[in-house]
Each structure stands twice: as C-alpha cells, then as structure tokens.
Motif scaffolding. Structure first.
Motif, PDB file in Angstrom:
ATOM      1  N   VAL A 377      57.630  22.751  37.345  1.00 28.53           N
ATOM      2  CA  VAL A 377      56.167  22.599  37.242  1.00 28.53           C
ATOM      3  C   VAL A 377      55.832  21.884  35.940  1.00 28.53           C
ATOM      4  N   THR A 378      55.110  20.786  36.052  1.00 27.05           N
ATOM      5  CA  THR A 378      54.679  20.023  34.883  1.00 27.05           C
ATOM      6  C   THR A 378      53.162  19.991  34.846  1.00 27.05           C
ATOM      7  N   LEU A 379      52.596  20.354  33.705  1.00 27.27           N
ATOM      8  CA  LEU A 379      51.153  20.278  33.488  1.00 27.27           C
ATOM      9  C   LEU A 379      50.881  19.270  32.389  1.00 27.27           C
ATOM     10  N   LYS A 380      49.871  18.444  32.577  1.00 30.52           N
ATOM     11  CA  LYS A 380      49.531  17.471  31.545  1.00 30.52           C
ATOM     12  C   LYS A 380      48.022  17.383  31.403  1.00 30.52           C
ATOM     13  N   ARG A 504      56.126  22.235  30.553  1.00 33.84           N
ATOM     14  CA  ARG A 504      57.124  22.314  31.629  1.00 33.84           C
ATOM     15  C   ARG A 504      57.542  23.773  31.812  1.00 33.84           C
ATOM     16  N   LYS A 505      57.454  24.250  33.067  1.00 36.54           N
ATOM     17  CA  LYS A 505      57.867  25.602  33.422  1.00 36.54           C
ATOM     18  C   LYS A 505      58.679  25.533  34.718  1.00 36.54           C
ATOM     19  N   TYR A 506      59.433  26.612  35.000  1.00 41.25           N
ATOM     20  CA  TYR A 506      60.280  26.659  36.198  1.00 41.25           C
ATOM     21  C   TYR A 506      60.133  28.008  36.903  1.00 41.25           C
ATOM     22  N   TYR A 507      60.337  27.965  38.220  1.00 38.08           N
ATOM     23  CA  TYR A 507      60.268  29.183  39.032  1.00 38.08           C
ATOM     24  C   TYR A 507      61.346  29.135  40.102  1.00 38.08           C
ATOM     25  N   LEU A 508      61.938  30.294  40.354  1.00 38.22           N
ATOM     26  CA  LEU A 508      62.868  30.455  41.459  1.00 38.22           C
ATOM     27  C   LEU A 508      62.058  30.925  42.653  1.00 38.22           C
ATOM     28  N   LYS A 509      62.012  30.101  43.686  1.00 36.71           N
ATOM     29  CA  LYS A 509      61.226  30.428  44.876  1.00 36.71           C
ATOM     30  C   LYS A 509      62.169  30.801  46.012  1.00 36.71           C
ATOM     31  N   LEU A 510      62.043  32.026  46.491  1.00 34.76           N
ATOM     32  CA  LEU A 510      62.874  32.525  47.578  1.00 34.76           C
ATOM     33  C   LEU A 510      62.017  32.757  48.820  1.00 34.76           C
ATOM     34  N   LYS A 511      62.533  32.365  49.951  1.00 39.84           N
ATOM     35  CA  LYS A 511      61.869  32.624  51.232  1.00 39.84           C
ATOM     36  C   LYS A 511      62.730  33.603  52.008  1.00 39.84           C
ATOM     37  N   VAL A 528      53.376  39.786  65.643  1.00 39.80           N
ATOM     38  CA  VAL A 528      54.707  39.294  65.971  1.00 39.80           C
ATOM     39  C   VAL A 528      54.983  37.999  65.205  1.00 39.80           C
ATOM     40  N   GLY A 529      56.143  37.906  64.609  1.00 37.48           N
ATOM     41  CA  GLY A 529      56.507  36.710  63.847  1.00 37.48           C
ATOM     42  C   GLY A 529      56.134  36.766  62.381  1.00 37.48           C
ATOM     43  N   ASN A 530      55.397  37.801  61.992  1.00 35.69           N
ATOM     44  CA  ASN A 530      55.026  37.922  60.579  1.00 35.69           C
ATOM     45  C   ASN A 530      56.155  38.630  59.829  1.00 35.69           C
ATOM     46  N   ASN A 531      57.251  37.901  59.638  1.00 36.97           N
ATOM     47  CA  ASN A 531      58.419  38.513  59.007  1.00 36.97           C
ATOM     48  C   ASN A 531      58.924  37.698  57.816  1.00 36.97           C
ATOM     49  N   ILE A 532      58.072  36.841  57.249  1.00 40.57           N
ATOM     50  CA  ILE A 532      58.448  35.996  56.111  1.00 40.57           C
ATOM     51  C   ILE A 532      57.761  36.497  54.837  1.00 40.57           C
ATOM     52  N   ILE A 533      58.535  36.666  53.782  1.00 37.36           N
ATOM     53  CA  ILE A 533      57.988  37.019  52.463  1.00 37.36           C
ATOM     54  C   ILE A 533      58.404  35.926  51.479  1.00 37.36           C
ATOM     55  N   ASN A 534      57.425  35.393  50.777  1.00 34.57           N
ATOM     56  CA  ASN A 534      57.690  34.417  49.717  1.00 34.57           C
ATOM     57  C   ASN A 534      57.747  35.115  48.376  1.00 34.57           C
ATOM     58  N   VAL A 535      58.765  34.818  47.604  1.00 33.17           N
ATOM     59  CA  VAL A 535      58.974  35.443  46.300  1.00 33.17           C
ATOM     60  C   VAL A 535      59.067  34.348  45.240  1.00 33.17           C
ATOM     61  N   ASN A 536      58.298  34.494  44.164  1.00 35.99           N
ATOM     62  CA  ASN A 536      58.312  33.538  43.051  1.00 35.99           C
ATOM     63  C   ASN A 536      58.692  34.268  41.768  1.00 35.99           C
ATOM     64  N   ILE A 537      59.804  33.844  41.155  1.00 35.76           N
ATOM     65  CA  ILE A 537      60.324  34.500  39.953  1.00 35.76           C
ATOM     66  C   ILE A 537      60.394  33.477  38.824  1.00 35.76           C
ATOM     67  N   PRO A 538      59.765  33.753  37.674  1.00 40.99           N
ATOM     68  CA  PRO A 538      59.855  32.813  36.546  1.00 40.99           C
ATOM     69  C   PRO A 538      61.309  32.586  36.138  1.00 40.99           C
ATOM     70  N   LEU A 539      61.617  31.348  35.791  1.00 40.75           N
ATOM     71  CA  LEU A 539      62.970  30.957  35.400  1.00 40.75           C
ATOM     72  C   LEU A 539      62.918  30.282  34.038  1.00 40.75           C
ATOM     73  N   THR A 540      63.791  30.694  33.141  1.00 40.21           N
ATOM     74  CA  THR A 540      63.850  30.112  31.808  1.00 40.21           C
ATOM     75  C   THR A 540      65.131  29.297  31.654  1.00 40.21           C
ATOM     76  N   ILE A 541      64.982  28.062  31.183  1.00 38.66           N
ATOM     77  CA  ILE A 541      66.134  27.229  30.842  1.00 38.66           C
ATOM     78  C   ILE A 541      66.360  27.401  29.344  1.00 38.66           C
ATOM     79  N   ARG A 542      67.467  28.008  28.971  1.00 42.49           N
ATOM     80  CA  ARG A 542      67.719  28.350  27.567  1.00 42.49           C
ATOM     81  C   ARG A 542      68.888  27.522  27.024  1.00 42.49           C
ATOM     82  N   GLN A 543      68.987  27.494  25.699  1.00 42.70           N
ATOM     83  CA  GLN A 543      70.116  26.833  25.044  1.00 42.70           C
ATOM     84  C   GLN A 543      71.249  27.822  24.842  1.00 42.70           C
TER      85      GLN A 543
END
Length: 543
Positions: A377-380, A504-511, A528-543
């Motif tokens: 994700v980039t914000l400007k 700049r930020k990052y997220y781990l997106k799981l379906k 019926v068919g409502n069996n999907i969960i979206n998960v968003n987890i912040p991700l840090t890129i470190r040194q």
C-alpha cells in the motif's frame, strides 16, 4: 571570467539566457530549499557536516532516542586530488551559500566532463552511519583552458511525485571538498583532476522536517522504479552530485555537472507511540463541535470510528465461534531482501497463526482452502500530511474495506454536513487536516503467493492453524511470472516507512474457505455459499 571562445553554438539555441541569481535569506547554519511553492513547505535541511549537529536542538530527543552522530574521519590519502585545488576563501562563503540554494536554476554549459567514483563500487546499498566516500573526476573537454570559482559536492535525498520533483528532505555538503575562490581556478585542456568527498549518512532528519510526527524524522528508504514497486509515480531518490560554477560580471554559469544515484535502506527501530494520529484529529474535531449540537455531531462522528478488533465472532453450525488473528501491536514481520535474484533471504517464510475457539456450542470450522497475497500500500500527497497513518485506516481485519471506505468517504461526508451549518467555523488547522486526509492518493498493489502450507493443532475448545508462506513463490498479480521483474527477487519490498508526502505499508491478506457456511448475526439458517472469510494482517518489512 570563463575562458571559452564565443561561438554561435552557445547563442543559437537560446540556452545562454542571462538569469540573475534570486536573492534568498541565508541562515548561519542552514539554508532554504527554494523549490517549495508554499511557505509551510519551507525546510531548513542543509547539513554542511556533522560538525553542526551539536548546535541543533532535537525536540524529539527523548522520544526517538537519537544517538550522537558519528564524526567525520580523515579523507583517505588515496582519494586526494590528482591536482591540488585552493582551499575555501571564507570571504565568499555567504555568496556560496546563496548559490547553493539556486544550483538547479544555473544554466549548464557542460564543457567539463565529470564523473562520480565510489571507493566501494560494488557496494549495493548503504545504511545510516555508514560512509559514502570517493572522488569526483574532472576533465576539461576543450582545447583551451576553462576556469571556475566554486565546486560543490552534495549528498541529497528527495521525493518525486508524478514524475516531478516534490521536495528535498536531505541536503549535505562536504565542507572538506568544497572550494570557493575569489580568483578563478584554471583547468588545463585534457588534463584530469580529482576532488574527493566523504559523507556519513545520518539516521534522522532535522526536527524542522516535521513538527508533529517523530516517525517522519527518519530517512525514508530508496524507492525507485519497478524493482522497488514505486507505485503511483512516487519515488525516493538519493544522489551524489557535483556542480562546477563559474561567473562573470553579469551571471553565474555552470561549466560541469554530474549526478549518480546511491541506494539507502535505513534501519528502523520500534516506532514510539504517536499522539498526532487520526484519533487525535477526530477528538479535536469533537471538541470544536461540542458547543453547537453535541447529540447531533456525536452521532455524525461515529462515521469516523475505526475498527481495531482482531477477533471475529460468528455463528457456525448452531455454535458461536470466534476467530483470532495476531494482535496489531505485534505485527507479522519478515527480513528485508534487496532486489537481487537468488539472494539467500528470498527463501525465508512468512509465518502466522489463526485460532478458532468455541464461545457457545461444540462445533469448530475447518479451513477447506486458503489463498494468500501481500498487499503493498502506497499513500502519497502533494501537500505534506504530518499525521501518523495507522493500520486501521488502510484495512479492517475482516473485511474488504479500504482507505476510501474507512477514511476518505466518511471524512468527506462529515465535513459536508458541517458545512451546511453557517454558524460553524472550524479552525483553519482542522479544516486543512481533514482535506489533506481525504485528498490522499492510495494505491493497493496485490502480490500473489502460490505456495501456502497449513498445519492444524486441535484442543478441546479450539483449533489453531499454523500458516507458512513461501516468499520465493511470490509474484505480481496477473503479470507474467516468466519475467524476472515480476517475481520476488527481481523486485523487493522496501521497509515500511512514513513521511509527510509518501508512505509505504504492507498487509498479509488471507482468503479462507470454510467447510460450511456461517453467519455473523444469527444462529441459522445460514446463507448457502457464505463460507469465505477475508483476513488482513499488518506486515512489517524489517532490517
């Protein structure tokens, strides 16, 4: 004056327009960056050397724990100039600083060939406190002598938005290499010269770079081109440059110029808590509106409440279940990997856990299938936004809502409702802050990870999934994986950073696809068919 014969070539193209140097106010320790259009964007960012560091007061000293700067070492003897040039003339130093502010406006005649030579030419990246040293080579390309009066060697960092220079956040001049003479210095025809340089990369910018957010005092990482996923034409560039200046009675002229990019990747410590955040803005707005109609505006401001929960409760097969993901105060992290194919760190996995627990009943869901992406994700913003951007403003933990849904549209609606009341006069600071937030440009770039593995650990009342993702299998979504630049290693994930104009930020997106349908509010029957969960987890890129 410049010792170059007059030729029609310098006049026919109109490039030698005689432009006087604009007058500027000169500070004893720093100088203005003249590229800013608004007074609020003025920055005192010139760092002649670390010798001035002690004279600068750091407001964020205790919060960011700024260490003492490393001293300059002596210039290595093997980098001494081939031909000795005269030392600085202190009488012309005031004039030199004025010219420093206007180097970009001086016309370049390009009669002296210049190049940058680094003492470690194979070094790919630099870190704060490391040394960038080398020399500038100069060679008069003409068959006659060429004169100059000043030479500047600079280490600079700048942000470019939409292909245009936006702001210079760092500008350092090596005073040992700087030359300024009342009398002209002569460069003999076809004779090589050298001038050495020596820079220590700082860890923090001057406090005037941002008065509210301590994180904005850290150097942003290089973000340039496809290999850094430089999205939306937002880039961060660091350069070593040198300007060779001559002048006559009427104007200043540049007889030579060179610029070479260098790559800088800072090391970020754990960020301190910041008070100037979205919640601060909302609370301040609430206090401004409380005198008009408290009940009405309390309801309106609920639109600006951010969801911070990392727990999702739902009904599954007549049982109430909750899904827990890692706390946002302890985000998932991976080590930064430079954009070098087959780098060993490309093999590191991303690991996280998902836990289903029974709240009421006996049934626990199983994950039937899982897919994974990293979202860069980039914000400007063209205008500086001295506000910390939190993870909750970018993604909710369990929905597909984005910045537009969570911040931009609610902020526009709230401000629109406020403007209907002619009696309400928001402070200029509040009105500007709100407009800056909803005018930010945001880009979500999905990176697909094909290789995802799961293992399951069951207990009496819970089921935990250990998720492992193979970074080597990551590629830019919907692009040809056969192209190196589209695969991880051909591109890199620059460390998370926040700056007033670029973030700049990052997220781990799981379906997650569950083995049966669920409902958020009722015990059943479920759609019926409502069996999907979206998960968003912040991700840090470190040194």
């Amino acid at each position: 004056m410049l010792l170059i014969p007059e030729t029609p070539a310098y006049h026919s193209d109109g490039l030698r327009s005689k432009r006087p140097i604009p007058s500027v106010v000169v500070s004893e320790v720093a100088s203005e960056d003249i590229h800013y259009e608004n007074a609020e964007d003025m920055k005192w960012n010139i760092l002649p050397s670390y010798s001035l560091y002690k004279s600068i007061i750091h407001k964020g000293l205790k919060l960011v724990n700024i260490p003492p700067p490393p001293p300059y070492d002596a210039t290595p003897p093997y980098l001494n100039p081939l031909n000795t040039l005269h030392a600085t003339d202190s009488q012309s130093s005031l004039e030199s600083v004025t010219i420093l502010n206007n180097l970009e406006t001086i016309h370049n005649l390009n009669v002296v060939e210049m190049s940058v030579h680094l003492s470690e030419p194979t070094k790919f990246e630099y870190r704060p406190h490391e040394t960038i040293s080398g020399y500038i080579s100069l060679k008069n390309k003409k068959k006659f002598p060429v004169s100059f009066t000043m030479i500047y060697i600079l280490f600079e960092g700048g942000i470019h938005l939409d292909g245009k220079f936006q702001k210079k956040f760092l500008s350092m001049i090596d005073m040992k290499s700087f030359l300024s003479n009342t009398d002209e210095t002569i460069l003999a025809p076809q004779k090589p010269y050298r001038r050495s340089f020596h820079f220590k990369i700082p860890e923090y910018l001057l406090d005037s770079s941002c008065e509210q957010v301590n994180q904005h005092l850290s150097l942003p990482p290089s973000l340039n081109g496809e290999r850094d996923l430089a999205l939306m034409n937002g880039t961060v560039k660091y350069t070593i440059s040198s300007h060779l200046i001559s002048h006559n009675a009427k104007e200043y002229l540049k007889v030579g110029y060179v610029e070479q990019p260098v790559r800088v990747i800072p090391i970020y410590e754990s960020a301190p808590s910041e008070t100037f955040n979205f919640e601060f803005i909302v609370e301040k707005l609430r206090k401004e509106l409380i005198w008009y109609n408290k009940l009405r505006f309390d309801q309106l401001l609920k639109l600006l409440e951010l969801q911070k929960s990392t727990c999702l409760k739902f009904y599954y097969r007549k049982s109430q279940v909750k899904l827990e993901i890692p706390n946002r105060n302890e985000p998932v992290s991976i080590k930064y990997v430079p954009p070098i194919p087959n780098h060993p760190d490309i093999l590191q996995p991303i690991r996280t856990t998902l836990t289903f627990s029974v709240v009421k009943g006996t049934s626990l869901p199983r994950i039937k299938a899982i897919s994974a992406e990293i979202i860069a994700v980039t914000l400007k913003s063209q205008a500086k936004v001295p506000i910390i951007i939190s993870d909750e403003m970018i993604f909710e933990s369990f929905s597909n809502k984005t910045y537009s849904d969570l911040v931009e549209k609610p902020m526009r609606k709230v401000l629109g409702e406020i403007m209907k009341f002619s009696a309400i006069q928001l402070t200029p600071e509040m009105s500007i802050a709100m407009r800056k937030l909803y005018n930010m440009s945001v880009k979500y770039a999905p990176l697909t990870i094909d290789d995802v593995k799961m293992n399951t650990t069951d207990s009496e009342q819970s089921r935990t999934y250990g998720i492992s993702l193979n970074l080597k299998s990551m590629h830019i979504k919907k692009l040809d994986r056969a192209i190196i630049l589209n695969k991880f290693g051909g591109f890199c994930l620059a460390p998370n950073f926040q700056h007033c104009n670029l973030i700049r930020k990052y997220y781990l997106k799981l379906k997650l696809e569950l083995d049966s349908s669920y409902d958020l509010t009722t015990e059943g029957p479920h759609i019926v068919g409502n069996n999907i969960i979206n998960v968003n987890i912040p991700l840090t890129i470190r040194q």
